[in-house]
Design a protein around this motif. Structure first.
Motif, mmCIF file in Angstrom:
data_model
loop_
_atom_site.group_PDB
_atom_site.id
_atom_site.type_symbol
_atom_site.label_atom_id
_atom_site.label_comp_id
_atom_site.label_asym_id
_atom_site.label_seq_id
_atom_site.Cartn_x
_atom_site.Cartn_y
_atom_site.Cartn_z
ATOM 1 N N LYS A 96 53.060 30.268 40.913
ATOM 2 C CA LYS A 96 53.264 30.606 39.501
ATOM 3 C C LYS A 96 52.190 31.584 39.065
ATOM 4 C CE LYS A 96 55.643 26.484 38.155
ATOM 5 N NZ LYS A 96 55.687 25.268 37.398
ATOM 6 N N ILE A 97 52.565 32.476 38.171
ATOM 7 C CA ILE A 97 51.610 33.429 37.607
ATOM 8 C C ILE A 97 50.838 32.683 36.514
ATOM 9 C CG2 ILE A 97 51.300 35.642 36.462
ATOM 10 C CD1 ILE A 97 52.500 35.863 39.284
ATOM 11 N N THR A 98 49.583 32.387 36.829
ATOM 12 C CA THR A 98 48.743 31.603 35.926
ATOM 13 C C THR A 98 47.535 32.432 35.502
ATOM 14 O OG1 THR A 98 47.418 30.738 37.746
ATOM 15 C CG2 THR A 98 49.390 29.458 37.112
ATOM 16 N N GLN A 99 46.708 31.835 34.676
ATOM 17 C CA GLN A 99 45.483 32.487 34.245
ATOM 18 C C GLN A 99 44.598 32.791 35.450
ATOM 19 O OE1 GLN A 99 44.691 33.573 31.052
ATOM 20 N NE2 GLN A 99 43.118 34.655 32.223
ATOM 21 N N GLU A 100 44.587 31.913 36.450
ATOM 22 C CA GLU A 100 43.758 32.138 37.640
ATOM 23 C C GLU A 100 44.175 33.416 38.372
ATOM 24 O OE1 GLU A 100 40.963 32.313 40.322
ATOM 25 O OE2 GLU A 100 40.910 30.994 38.578
ATOM 26 N N VAL A 101 45.462 33.722 38.405
ATOM 27 C CA VAL A 101 45.931 34.960 39.040
ATOM 28 C C VAL A 101 45.424 36.163 38.248
ATOM 29 C CG1 VAL A 101 47.967 36.301 39.728
ATOM 30 C CG2 VAL A 101 47.953 33.802 40.023
ATOM 31 N N PHE A 102 45.484 36.079 36.923
ATOM 32 C CA PHE A 102 44.955 37.166 36.099
ATOM 33 C C PHE A 102 43.438 37.280 36.255
ATOM 34 C CE2 PHE A 102 49.056 36.702 33.945
ATOM 35 C CZ PHE A 102 49.423 38.025 33.848
ATOM 36 N N ASN A 103 42.763 36.148 36.401
ATOM 37 C CA ASN A 103 41.308 36.184 36.631
ATOM 38 C C ASN A 103 40.990 36.894 37.940
ATOM 39 O OD1 ASN A 103 41.037 34.715 34.292
ATOM 40 N ND2 ASN A 103 40.561 32.790 35.307
ATOM 41 N N GLN A 104 41.793 36.652 38.963
ATOM 42 C CA GLN A 104 41.581 37.293 40.264
ATOM 43 C C GLN A 104 41.679 38.807 40.151
ATOM 44 O OE1 GLN A 104 44.402 36.050 43.259
ATOM 45 N NE2 GLN A 104 43.418 37.260 44.859
ATOM 46 N N ILE A 105 42.727 39.302 39.527
ATOM 47 C CA ILE A 105 42.885 40.757 39.414
ATOM 48 C C ILE A 105 41.821 41.331 38.474
ATOM 49 C CG2 ILE A 105 44.596 40.822 37.547
ATOM 50 C CD1 ILE A 105 46.034 43.018 39.200
ATOM 51 N N ALA A 106 41.403 40.561 37.478
ATOM 52 C CA ALA A 106 40.341 41.028 36.575
ATOM 53 C C ALA A 106 39.027 41.189 37.341
ATOM 54 C CB ALA A 106 40.179 40.064 35.410
ATOM 55 N N TYR A 108 38.721 42.024 40.514
ATOM 56 C CA TYR A 108 38.848 43.284 41.258
ATOM 57 C C TYR A 108 38.627 44.465 40.324
ATOM 58 C CZ TYR A 108 41.270 40.453 44.813
ATOM 59 O OH TYR A 108 41.604 39.522 45.739
ATOM 60 N N ASN A 109 39.129 44.324 39.112
ATOM 61 C CA ASN A 109 39.048 45.435 38.173
ATOM 62 C C ASN A 109 37.652 45.643 37.612
ATOM 63 O OD1 ASN A 109 40.367 47.620 36.946
ATOM 64 N ND2 ASN A 109 40.427 46.497 35.023
ATOM 65 N N MET A 110 36.793 44.655 37.704
ATOM 66 C CA MET A 110 35.400 44.852 37.264
ATOM 67 C C MET A 110 34.772 45.984 38.068
ATOM 68 S SD MET A 110 34.343 40.835 36.795
ATOM 69 C CE MET A 110 32.615 41.141 36.890
ATOM 70 N N LYS A 111 35.182 46.135 39.303
ATOM 71 C CA LYS A 111 34.654 47.190 40.176
ATOM 72 C C LYS A 111 35.455 48.496 40.005
ATOM 73 C CE LYS A 111 32.489 48.642 43.993
ATOM 74 N NZ LYS A 111 31.101 48.621 44.295
ATOM 75 N N LEU A 112 36.795 48.395 39.991
ATOM 76 C CA LEU A 112 37.637 49.601 40.003
ATOM 77 C C LEU A 112 37.874 50.208 38.617
ATOM 78 C CD1 LEU A 112 40.268 48.483 42.655
ATOM 79 C CD2 LEU A 112 38.308 49.999 42.975
ATOM 80 N N ARG A 113 37.919 49.382 37.580
ATOM 81 C CA ARG A 113 38.132 49.833 36.196
ATOM 82 C C ARG A 113 39.350 50.752 36.064
ATOM 83 N NH1 ARG A 113 34.592 48.727 32.345
ATOM 84 N NH2 ARG A 113 34.940 50.678 31.249
ATOM 85 N N VAL A 114 40.504 50.220 36.419
ATOM 86 C CA VAL A 114 41.752 50.978 36.335
ATOM 87 C C VAL A 114 42.393 50.789 34.961
ATOM 88 C CG1 VAL A 114 42.162 50.781 38.826
ATOM 89 C CG2 VAL A 114 43.199 49.121 37.270
ATOM 90 N N PRO A 115 43.256 51.720 34.571
ATOM 91 C CA PRO A 115 43.941 51.562 33.285
ATOM 92 C C PRO A 115 45.072 50.529 33.298
ATOM 93 C CG PRO A 115 44.020 53.858 34.033
ATOM 94 C CD PRO A 115 43.386 53.057 35.112
ATOM 95 N N PHE A 116 45.659 50.247 34.487
ATOM 96 C CA PHE A 116 46.805 49.347 34.540
ATOM 97 C C PHE A 116 46.606 48.255 35.583
ATOM 98 C CE2 PHE A 116 48.434 53.399 33.029
ATOM 99 C CZ PHE A 116 49.137 53.011 31.902
ATOM 100 N N LEU A 117 46.906 47.023 35.176
ATOM 101 C CA LEU A 117 46.886 45.878 36.077
ATOM 102 C C LEU A 117 48.301 45.314 36.150
ATOM 103 C CD1 LEU A 117 43.767 43.943 34.728
ATOM 104 C CD2 LEU A 117 43.850 45.610 36.585
ATOM 105 N N VAL A 118 48.762 45.034 37.364
ATOM 106 C CA VAL A 118 50.097 44.469 37.566
ATOM 107 C C VAL A 118 49.955 43.203 38.399
ATOM 108 C CG1 VAL A 118 52.391 44.824 38.558
ATOM 109 C CG2 VAL A 118 51.205 46.733 37.443
ATOM 110 N N VAL A 119 50.638 42.160 37.965
ATOM 111 C CA VAL A 119 50.700 40.902 38.704
ATOM 112 C C VAL A 119 52.170 40.575 38.918
ATOM 113 C CG1 VAL A 119 50.188 38.438 38.620
ATOM 114 C CG2 VAL A 119 48.528 40.064 37.723
ATOM 115 N N THR A 120 52.523 40.200 40.159
ATOM 116 C CA THR A 120 53.910 39.852 40.459
ATOM 117 C C THR A 120 53.981 38.744 41.496
ATOM 118 O OG1 THR A 120 56.063 40.688 41.197
ATOM 119 C CG2 THR A 120 54.118 41.667 42.229
ATOM 120 N N ASN A 121 54.997 37.918 41.363
ATOM 121 C CA ASN A 121 55.335 36.978 42.427
ATOM 122 C C ASN A 121 56.735 37.290 42.956
ATOM 123 O OD1 ASN A 121 57.035 35.958 40.462
ATOM 124 N ND2 ASN A 121 56.144 33.905 40.429
ATOM 125 N N GLY A 122 57.189 38.483 42.667
ATOM 126 C CA GLY A 122 58.505 38.918 43.101
ATOM 127 C C GLY A 122 59.616 38.513 42.158
#
Length: 152
Positions: A96-106, A108-122
């Motif tokens: 399931k797409i949970t807060q923990e999944v968003f925390n994980q991508i966040a 990664y983004n602390m280093k990359l600082r991209v404009p768009f974040l995408v989360v998917t489970n298909g």
């Protein structure tokens, strides 16, 4: 493999030592076909074939150091100036797409600082636009096409 909430694509598959493999057109090699890999490969095809992203600007399992620990971001899309603009985190359909999944991508983004974040489970796909000036984010209705972001 499971049906996803994405168009249907055909892939090169083969067996090796009783493992099913799928050809990754970005990495140019066969990789073990796990449920997460199935989502990743389909989402890559979606970005390339439906959204117009050049596959030459996509990295798969890109190493990202987070707090001095090596991590791997599932998909990173770069602009023509080699700056990352989208990170995609893929999960199995069983996750399931949970807060923990968003925390994980966040993280990664602390280093990359991209404009768009995408989360998917298909099955479910979420896209956020990051506004660093206002220190905020906004969920988007859809994932942007390449033409919309190519000049970022």
């Amino acid at each position: 493999m499971e049906n996803l909430n994405l168009p249907t694509y055909s892939f090169k598959l083969k067996f090796d030592l009783q493992r099913k493999l799928i050809f990754d057109s970005i990495r140019k090699k066969y990789v073990v076909l796990t449920p997460e890999e199935w989502v990743r490969q389909n989402f890559i095809r979606y970005l390339v074939e439906e959204k117009g992203y050049p596959d030459s600007l996509i990295a798969v399992e890109k190493k990202v150091d987070v707090n001095l620990l090596p991590q791997r971001s599932d998909i990173v899309f770069y602009n023509k100036n080699a700056n990352p603009v989208i990170i995609v985190e893929c999960k199995s359909t069983k996750i399931k797409i949970t807060q923990e999944v968003f925390n994980q991508i966040a993280r990664y983004n602390m280093k990359l600082r991209v404009p768009f974040l995408v989360v998917t489970n298909g099955l479910r796909h979420f896209c956020c636009y990051m506004d660093y000036e206002k220190q905020s984010f906004q969920f988007m209705e859809d994932i942007p096409n390449y033409q919309e972001i190519k000049n970022l």
